[in-house]
Scaffold this motif. Sequence first.
Motif, PDB file in Angstrom:
ATOM      1  N   ASP A  91       9.370  -1.199 -14.858  1.00 18.33           N
ATOM      2  CA  ASP A  91       8.200  -1.366 -13.997  1.00 18.33           C
ATOM      3  C   ASP A  91       8.648  -1.282 -12.548  1.00 18.33           C
ATOM      4  N   VAL A  92       7.855  -0.604 -11.742  1.00 17.67           N
ATOM      5  CA  VAL A  92       8.070  -0.532 -10.298  1.00 17.67           C
ATOM      6  C   VAL A  92       6.991  -1.414  -9.684  1.00 17.67           C
ATOM      7  N   VAL A  93       7.424  -2.446  -8.944  1.00 17.63           N
ATOM      8  CA  VAL A  93       6.498  -3.482  -8.486  1.00 17.63           C
ATOM      9  C   VAL A  93       6.705  -3.761  -7.001  1.00 17.63           C
ATOM     10  N   ARG A  94       5.608  -3.810  -6.248  1.00 15.66           N
ATOM     11  CA  ARG A  94       5.680  -4.215  -4.840  1.00 15.66           C
ATOM     12  C   ARG A  94       5.731  -5.739  -4.779  1.00 15.66           C
ATOM     13  N   ALA A  95       6.581  -6.263  -3.925  1.00 18.53           N
ATOM     14  CA  ALA A  95       6.638  -7.711  -3.748  1.00 18.53           C
ATOM     15  C   ALA A  95       5.412  -8.210  -2.988  1.00 18.53           C
ATOM     16  N   PHE A  96       5.023  -7.489  -1.943  1.00 13.70           N
ATOM     17  CA  PHE A  96       3.882  -7.862  -1.116  1.00 13.70           C
ATOM     18  C   PHE A  96       3.022  -6.622  -0.889  1.00 13.70           C
ATOM     19  N   PRO A  97       2.161  -6.265  -1.856  1.00 14.23           N
ATOM     20  CA  PRO A  97       1.453  -4.988  -1.782  1.00 14.23           C
ATOM     21  C   PRO A  97       0.524  -4.837  -0.582  1.00 14.23           C
ATOM     22  N   LEU A  98      -0.022  -5.920  -0.085  1.00 11.67           N
ATOM     23  CA  LEU A  98      -0.957  -5.790   1.035  1.00 11.67           C
ATOM     24  C   LEU A  98      -0.268  -5.887   2.385  1.00 11.67           C
ATOM     25  N   SER A  99       0.656  -6.816   2.530  1.00 13.16           N
ATOM     26  CA  SER A  99       1.278  -7.001   3.839  1.00 13.16           C
ATOM     27  C   SER A  99       2.479  -6.089   4.077  1.00 13.16           C
ATOM     28  N   HIS A 100       3.130  -5.598   3.030  1.00 14.74           N
ATOM     29  CA  HIS A 100       4.288  -4.706   3.159  1.00 14.74           C
ATOM     30  C   HIS A 100       4.156  -3.544   2.174  1.00 14.74           C
ATOM     31  N   ALA A 129       4.345   7.407  -6.282  1.00 16.65           N
ATOM     32  CA  ALA A 129       3.477   7.860  -7.373  1.00 16.65           C
ATOM     33  C   ALA A 129       3.399   6.803  -8.474  1.00 16.65           C
ATOM     34  N   GLU A 130       4.525   6.209  -8.814  1.00 19.07           N
ATOM     35  CA  GLU A 130       4.539   5.173  -9.848  1.00 19.07           C
ATOM     36  C   GLU A 130       3.757   3.946  -9.394  1.00 19.07           C
ATOM     37  N   LEU A 131       3.919   3.554  -8.128  1.00 16.77           N
ATOM     38  CA  LEU A 131       3.178   2.412  -7.600  1.00 16.77           C
ATOM     39  C   LEU A 131       1.675   2.688  -7.586  1.00 16.77           C
ATOM     40  N   ALA A 132       1.287   3.899  -7.194  1.00 15.18           N
ATOM     41  CA  ALA A 132      -0.141   4.252  -7.157  1.00 15.18           C
ATOM     42  C   ALA A 132      -0.746   4.205  -8.549  1.00 15.18           C
ATOM     43  N   ALA A 133      -0.005   4.666  -9.543  1.00 17.25           N
ATOM     44  CA  ALA A 133      -0.509   4.641 -10.917  1.00 17.25           C
ATOM     45  C   ALA A 133      -0.634   3.214 -11.431  1.00 17.25           C
ATOM     46  N   ARG A 134       0.262   2.355 -10.998  1.00 11.45           N
ATOM     47  CA  ARG A 134       0.293   0.963 -11.466  1.00 11.45           C
ATOM     48  C   ARG A 134      -0.762   0.103 -10.787  1.00 11.45           C
ATOM     49  N   GLU A 135      -1.004   0.365  -9.512  1.00 17.23           N
ATOM     50  CA  GLU A 135      -1.867  -0.502  -8.715  1.00 17.23           C
ATOM     51  C   GLU A 135      -3.276   0.054  -8.639  1.00 17.23           C
ATOM     52  N   PHE A 136      -4.150  -0.516  -9.399  1.00 12.16           N
ATOM     53  CA  PHE A 136      -5.553  -0.154  -9.345  1.00 12.16           C
ATOM     54  C   PHE A 136      -6.197  -1.147  -8.399  1.00 12.16           C
ATOM     55  N   LEU A 137      -6.503  -0.719  -7.185  1.00  9.45           N
ATOM     56  CA  LEU A 137      -7.046  -1.615  -6.178  1.00  9.45           C
ATOM     57  C   LEU A 137      -8.207  -0.915  -5.480  1.00  9.45           C
ATOM     58  N   PRO A 138      -9.394  -0.924  -6.128  1.00  8.38           N
ATOM     59  CA  PRO A 138     -10.538  -0.274  -5.502  1.00  8.38           C
ATOM     60  C   PRO A 138     -10.880  -0.934  -4.162  1.00  8.38           C
ATOM     61  N   LEU A 139     -11.297  -0.104  -3.218  1.00 10.47           N
ATOM     62  CA  LEU A 139     -11.693  -0.584  -1.897  1.00 10.47           C
ATOM     63  C   LEU A 139     -13.208  -0.722  -1.859  1.00 10.47           C
ATOM     64  N   ILE A 140     -13.683  -1.916  -1.516  1.00  8.82           N
ATOM     65  CA  ILE A 140     -15.122  -2.167  -1.440  1.00  8.82           C
ATOM     66  C   ILE A 140     -15.642  -1.685  -0.096  1.00  8.82           C
ATOM     67  N   ALA A 141     -16.650  -0.809  -0.154  1.00  4.31           N
ATOM     68  CA  ALA A 141     -17.286  -0.289   1.056  1.00  4.31           C
ATOM     69  C   ALA A 141     -18.582  -1.027   1.364  1.00  4.31           C
ATOM     70  N   ARG A 142     -19.237  -1.535   0.306  1.00  3.79           N
ATOM     71  CA  ARG A 142     -20.519  -2.211   0.488  1.00  3.79           C
ATOM     72  C   ARG A 142     -20.740  -3.199  -0.649  1.00  3.79           C
ATOM     73  N   ILE A 143     -21.351  -4.330  -0.330  1.00  6.66           N
ATOM     74  CA  ILE A 143     -21.741  -5.316  -1.333  1.00  6.66           C
ATOM     75  C   ILE A 143     -23.258  -5.251  -1.441  1.00  6.66           C
ATOM     76  N   ASP A 144     -23.759  -4.899  -2.631  1.00  5.04           N
ATOM     77  CA  ASP A 144     -25.203  -4.759  -2.823  1.00  5.04           C
ATOM     78  C   ASP A 144     -25.862  -6.057  -3.265  1.00  5.04           C
ATOM     79  N   ALA A 145     -25.160  -6.842  -4.098  1.00  5.98           N
ATOM     80  CA  ALA A 145     -25.751  -8.085  -4.594  1.00  5.98           C
ATOM     81  C   ALA A 145     -24.659  -8.988  -5.151  1.00  5.98           C
ATOM     82  N   VAL A 146     -24.900 -10.287  -5.034  1.00  6.51           N
ATOM     83  CA  VAL A 146     -24.057 -11.300  -5.671  1.00  6.51           C
ATOM     84  C   VAL A 146     -25.012 -12.380  -6.149  1.00  6.51           C
TER      85      VAL A 146
END
Length: 155
Positions: free
Chosen positions: A30-39, A73-90
Amino acid sequence: MPDPGWRLERLPHGRVDFLAASGQRHEDVDVVRAFPLSHPDGLVAIVAADGSELAWIESLAALGDELAADLRAELAAREFLPLIARIDAVNDAEPAEWSVVTDRGPRRFRVAGSDDVSRPGDGSAVITDTHGVRYRIPSLAALDATSRRLFEKNL
């Protein structure tokens, strides 16, 4: 760029093997980021099936282009992190059901509670649904007014 002495090999079934400088093969690593958002471009570990660390990468930019591209490429395949553009309802139920629009299309998911919504401090937010899928809002300030109101209401 210095040669790290090891390489990765992508197999036909999609998994990756680690070939150590000694010639030893470690299967299905497995190829894993230690801090995927900050680094996002550094601090990457290559981990064997038994959980042991095979390699530690301080910066992908310090590697050769081909190896860095393979790791990205391996990290992109492993990390499914959809970006929210709009919140319609909660809704107000527990767990709350969110209806959002992401960079991968509309999604509906449930969030157990406010503990599953984090704000890293850079103006973004990460929401983890009840199945462990993470969704990211890159900039809360960039959301439309309705989306911001729904987000703040549900913290």
